[in-house]
Every structure is written in structure tokens, then in C-alpha cells.
Enzyme design. Structure first.
Site, PDB file in Angstrom:
ATOM      1  N   HIS A   5       0.875  -1.196  -0.051  1.00  0.00           N
ATOM      2  CA  HIS A   5       0.058   0.049   0.058  1.00  0.00           C
ATOM      3  C   HIS A   5       0.947   1.227  -0.009  1.00  0.00           C
ATOM      4  O   HIS A   5       1.867   1.208   0.761  1.00  0.00           O
ATOM      5  CB  HIS A   5      -0.886   0.145   1.302  1.00  0.00           C
ATOM      6  CG  HIS A   5      -1.838   1.191   1.336  1.00  0.00           C
ATOM      7  ND1 HIS A   5      -1.673   2.241   1.450  1.00  0.00           N
ATOM      8  CD2 HIS A   5      -3.513   0.973   1.243  1.00  0.00           C
ATOM      9  CE1 HIS A   5      -2.817   3.121   1.489  1.00  0.00           C
ATOM     10  NE2 HIS A   5      -3.910   2.284   1.138  1.00  0.00           N
ATOM     11  N   CYS A  43      -3.546   2.661  -4.618  1.00  0.00           N
ATOM     12  CA  CYS A  43      -4.544   3.577  -3.819  1.00  0.00           C
ATOM     13  C   CYS A  43      -4.638   4.888  -4.245  1.00  0.00           C
ATOM     14  O   CYS A  43      -3.440   5.576  -4.245  1.00  0.00           O
ATOM     15  CB  CYS A  43      -4.073   3.524  -2.248  1.00  0.00           C
ATOM     16  SG  CYS A  43      -5.092   4.540  -1.284  1.00  0.00           S
ATOM     17  N   HIS A  90      -7.643   0.672  -4.215  1.00  0.00           N
ATOM     18  CA  HIS A  90      -8.473   1.412  -3.659  1.00  0.00           C
ATOM     19  C   HIS A  90      -8.972   2.475  -4.171  1.00  0.00           C
ATOM     20  O   HIS A  90      -7.973   3.187  -4.506  1.00  0.00           O
ATOM     21  CB  HIS A  90      -7.834   1.674  -2.148  1.00  0.00           C
ATOM     22  CG  HIS A  90      -7.047   0.636  -1.321  1.00  0.00           C
ATOM     23  ND1 HIS A  90      -6.458   0.842  -0.171  1.00  0.00           N
ATOM     24  CD2 HIS A  90      -7.577  -0.740  -0.977  1.00  0.00           C
ATOM     25  CE1 HIS A  90      -6.389  -0.132   0.608  1.00  0.00           C
ATOM     26  NE2 HIS A  90      -7.035  -1.192   0.023  1.00  0.00           N
ATOM     27  N   ASP A 108     -12.987   3.178  -1.314  1.00  0.00           N
ATOM     28  CA  ASP A 108     -12.096   3.434  -0.064  1.00  0.00           C
ATOM     29  C   ASP A 108     -13.031   4.224   0.926  1.00  0.00           C
ATOM     30  O   ASP A 108     -14.193   4.280   0.916  1.00  0.00           O
ATOM     31  CB  ASP A 108     -10.875   4.043  -0.512  1.00  0.00           C
ATOM     32  CG  ASP A 108      -9.796   3.672   0.411  1.00  0.00           C
ATOM     33  OD1 ASP A 108      -9.644   3.254   1.767  1.00  0.00           O
ATOM     34  OD2 ASP A 108      -8.758   4.450   0.341  1.00  0.00           O
ATOM     35  N   HIS A 109     -12.314   5.043   1.675  1.00  0.00           N
ATOM     36  CA  HIS A 109     -12.743   5.711   2.680  1.00  0.00           C
ATOM     37  C   HIS A 109     -14.306   6.365   2.084  1.00  0.00           C
ATOM     38  O   HIS A 109     -14.391   6.895   1.073  1.00  0.00           O
ATOM     39  CB  HIS A 109     -11.807   6.828   3.344  1.00  0.00           C
ATOM     40  CG  HIS A 109     -10.643   6.563   3.724  1.00  0.00           C
ATOM     41  ND1 HIS A 109      -9.612   7.213   4.158  1.00  0.00           N
ATOM     42  CD2 HIS A 109     -10.308   5.102   4.054  1.00  0.00           C
ATOM     43  CE1 HIS A 109      -8.646   6.376   4.372  1.00  0.00           C
ATOM     44  NE2 HIS A 109      -9.015   5.149   4.434  1.00  0.00           N
ATOM     45  N   TYR A 142     -14.990   4.597   7.462  1.00  0.00           N
ATOM     46  CA  TYR A 142     -15.395   3.042   7.240  1.00  0.00           C
ATOM     47  C   TYR A 142     -16.968   2.631   7.447  1.00  0.00           C
ATOM     48  O   TYR A 142     -17.235   1.847   8.004  1.00  0.00           O
ATOM     49  CB  TYR A 142     -14.583   2.026   7.663  1.00  0.00           C
ATOM     50  CG  TYR A 142     -13.224   2.126   7.106  1.00  0.00           C
ATOM     51  CD1 TYR A 142     -13.193   1.235   5.916  1.00  0.00           C
ATOM     52  CD2 TYR A 142     -11.982   2.724   7.524  1.00  0.00           C
ATOM     53  CE1 TYR A 142     -11.888   1.198   5.125  1.00  0.00           C
ATOM     54  CE2 TYR A 142     -10.739   2.751   6.906  1.00  0.00           C
ATOM     55  CZ  TYR A 142     -10.910   2.010   5.639  1.00  0.00           C
ATOM     56  OH  TYR A 142      -9.569   1.921   4.754  1.00  0.00           O
TER      57      TYR A 142
END
Ligand code: DNO
Length: 345
Positions: free
Chosen positions: A196, A234, A263, A308-309, A322
Site C-alpha cells: 500500500h 490507492c 483502493h 475506499d474511505h 469506514y
């Protein structure tokens, strides 16, 4: 492409049955949280987790993360034992059907933000990073999201001192040493490692960060060409580095078959290095989300994806980044982008 959703195990407030109801969801990305850091994950814990996931009609093919102990990142003499444990965990995961392990190599801290709930005009809130705010902080006196709260201020101080002798080159060497130690287990177990990127992708508090952009990622693949040495692409982490052209990098590393996991997250820049996480749409932030998805697809990407977030919306107070709702909306939007890109539009 397989659409997945991060799930923090049995303590996650989001039931697996809700995740299953998100259109197109094939599996969860999760981890074992009840084994001491650095130890071999117990087969029993892995089997229990897998059963819970499979019973909900979902797959468990991606683990995020198997944490890398500081001893390995620092290159302490005891690292070999930890590397053996890591390799043993990989074999256990491979036997349980896991195909991809996401991990990071950031010293001491994982992702860092200065605000966990920055309000937006529409009443939602989200994670945000402001470099000026960060520069005023003393890591020994503050606790920010993403920090490992198990360190006492003394322990943290010792660790920060120990890192003074570890520059980027040394950290990179320790990453290469770690990978060479575990890759034979990956080959045997059929598991891809997917590093990551550092988030944000620059040094923090003088601690070196290396997975920050094209130069170091290229070096990593040329130094360790093994096919199980791969990337978690990501967008939010790499994209926070404004010199990183994420659309081009998505195409480049997909063409090299190095992206096993993506991501996909949107950020909106402010100031010199600030960013706020927003809804996933291209129009909501600074990253060209369709351009990224199209570059992935046009270059043969066929890996795992997760929204992702997400923001907090509809009154939800989720685990920072999350919650359920905005990530579910993100997944639906991303599914649409993939469908369009796959049809060549
Ligand atoms: C943040 C995540 C990271 C990621 C780790 C991988 O939300 O993307 O915490 O899981 O860096 O090891």
C-alpha cells in the site's frame, strides 16, 4: 474485476448481511485481529473468520493487512524471526483461499489525518489532512487518527530516536530484505503481496516514507521482479502527492500486471498540500475517477477493487472512513464506471 468491501471482523458494526446486499459485492477485505502483532496467525482464527464470511455468501480472498513489525522495518537483528512468522502466516492464509495480502511499510504510523470529521456544506463530514496543522504537532504529545495508541510516549520517543539512523535507502533495503524472505512462501501458497502506498506520500516527523510515487515503485519492481511482489493502487494516497499523475500510473502498473488490488477514493486539494476526502465522483474532487478506471481496464487490470474511505452521511457515525452508506454509494458508482470502461466507452 471483483468488487469488495473492507470489514473489520466481528467487532465491525456493519453486518456482513448488509455488505452482501450492496449490488455486485463479491467479498470482504478483512484481517484477524486477535493474534498478537508479529506472531503467526492461528489457523483457528483464520478458519473462523473465513466461515463467518462464507456463511454470509461472501468471499475472503484479500487480507488487509498483515502488519509488518517495526523490527523488520528498522532491520533489527530479530527481524529474521518475524519474517519467518510472516511467511508462516502467508502459508496459512493461502491454504484458506486467500489470494492477496495488502500491507504497508510506513515507519511507526499508518495513514495520518489532522481532522476526522471535517464538515462539508451539505452536512456530511469526512477525513481531512492539513500540512500546516500537522507541522505544529508534537508526535509525543498528541494522538491523531491512524496512530498506534498502544505506544506510551516513552516507547514512541525511543522508536522515533531509533529511526534517526534509518534513512530512505536503509528503509528500502529493509523492504527488499523482507520481501526476499517471504516471497518463497507466497509462491508456494499462491498469494500476491500488494504494498500500500504511504498516506500521505511524504515524510512525516522526519520519518522516512518511500512508497510515495513512480521512482520508488519502479525501483521496487526492478529490485524484486518476483511476480508476487505487487501493488495496492490507492488513488487517494498516491493522488495526495500532486506530482503523481494517477491516471498514467494506473495504466502503467496495470500494463505491467503489478496492480492486484485497487483502493478507489476521491480527494479534493486545498492549500499547498491539504486534502479532504469527498464522495467518490470525479466531479466531487481533484482526481479523474473515470480516467483511472479506464486506464486500469484498458491495460488489462483484473484484480480486486474496493471503494475506499467514505464520508459520514445520513446521520451515520461510522468508524472514521469506514461507515456503510457512503462506501456503498461509492461501490455502486464504481461499478458503473467499470461497466462503462469494459464496454469501451
Ligand atoms: C486506510 C487504509 C490503510 C491500509 C494500510 C495497509 O484506510 O487504506 O490503513 O489498510 O496502510 O497496510
Amino acid at each position: 474485476m471483483k468488487m469488495t468491501f473492507r470489514w473489520f471482523g466481528e467487532s465491525d458494526s456493519i453486518p456482513l448481511s448488509y455488505i452482501k446486499q450492496i449490488p455486485g459485492m463479491t467479498g470482504v477485505v478483512t484481517a484477524v485481529y486477535d493474534c498478537p502483532p508479529g506472531s503467526v496467525w492461528s489457523e483457528k482464527s483464520v478458519a473462523r473468520l473465513k466461515k463467518a464470511v462464507n456463511d454470509a455468501g461472501l468471499e475472503m480472498e484479500v487480507i488487509e493487512s498483515v502488519p509488518v513489525p517495526e523490527a523488520v522495518k528498522l532491520g533489527r537483528p530479530e527481524r529474521d524471526e518475524y519474517i519467518q512468522n510472516y511467511a508462516a502466516t502467508i502459508k496459512i492464509l493461502g491454504a484458506a483461499g486467500v489470494k492477496c495480502v495488502c500491507y504497508n511499510f510506513m515507519p511507526v504510523f499508518d495513514w495520518l489525518r489532522t481532522d476526522l470529521s471535517k464538515p462539508a456544506p451539505d452536512g456530511s463530514d469526512s477525513l481531512s489532512f492539513d500540512g500546516e496543522h500537522m507541522a505544529r504537532l508534537d508526535p509525543k504529545k498528541t494522538a491523531l487518527p491512524g496512530w498506534d495508541l498502544s505506544y506510551t510516549p516513552e516507547k514512541l520517543g525511543e522508536l522515533l530516536d531509533e529511526y534517526k539512523s534509518v534513512d530512505k535507502e536503509k528503509l528500502f533495503g529493509n523492504l527488499v530484505y523482507f520481501l526476499r524472505g517471504i516471497l518463497p512462501a507466497c509462491e508456494e501458497a499462491g498469494v500476491d503481496m500488494a504494498i500500500h502506498p504511504d498516506d500521505p506520500p511524504w515524510d512525516i516527523f522526519g520519518l522516512p516514507r518511500i512508497i510515495t510515487g513512480e521512482e520508488w515503485i519502479d525501483r521496487l519492481f526492478s529490485e524484486v521482479p518476483d511476480r508476487h511482489n505487487n501493488l495496492t493502487f490507492c488513488t487517494g494516497s498516491l493522488g495526495a502527492g500532486r506530482s503523481n499523475d494517477v491516471v498514467r500510473l494506473a495504466g502503467k502498473y496495470a500494463a505491467q500486471n503489478r496492480i492486484k488490488f485497487a483502493h478507489l477514493r476521491q480527494i479534493k486539494f486545498f492549500g499547498d498540500d491539504g486534502f479532504t476526502e469527498t464522495g467518490h465522483r470525479t466531479a466531487d474532487g481533484s482526481l479523474d475517477m473515470y480516467g483511472i478506471v479506464k486506464a486500469l481496464i484498458d491495460n488489462g487490470f483484473d484484480g480486486y477493487v474496493r471503494p475506499d474511505h467514505g464520508r459520514n452521511i445520513w446521520g451515520e457515525r461510522g468508524k472514521p472512513g469506514y461507515g456503510l452508506y457512503d462506501r456503498a454509494l461509492g461501490a455502486a458508482y464504481l461499478n458503473g464506471l467499470f461497466e462503462a470502461a469494459e464496454h469501451g466507452n
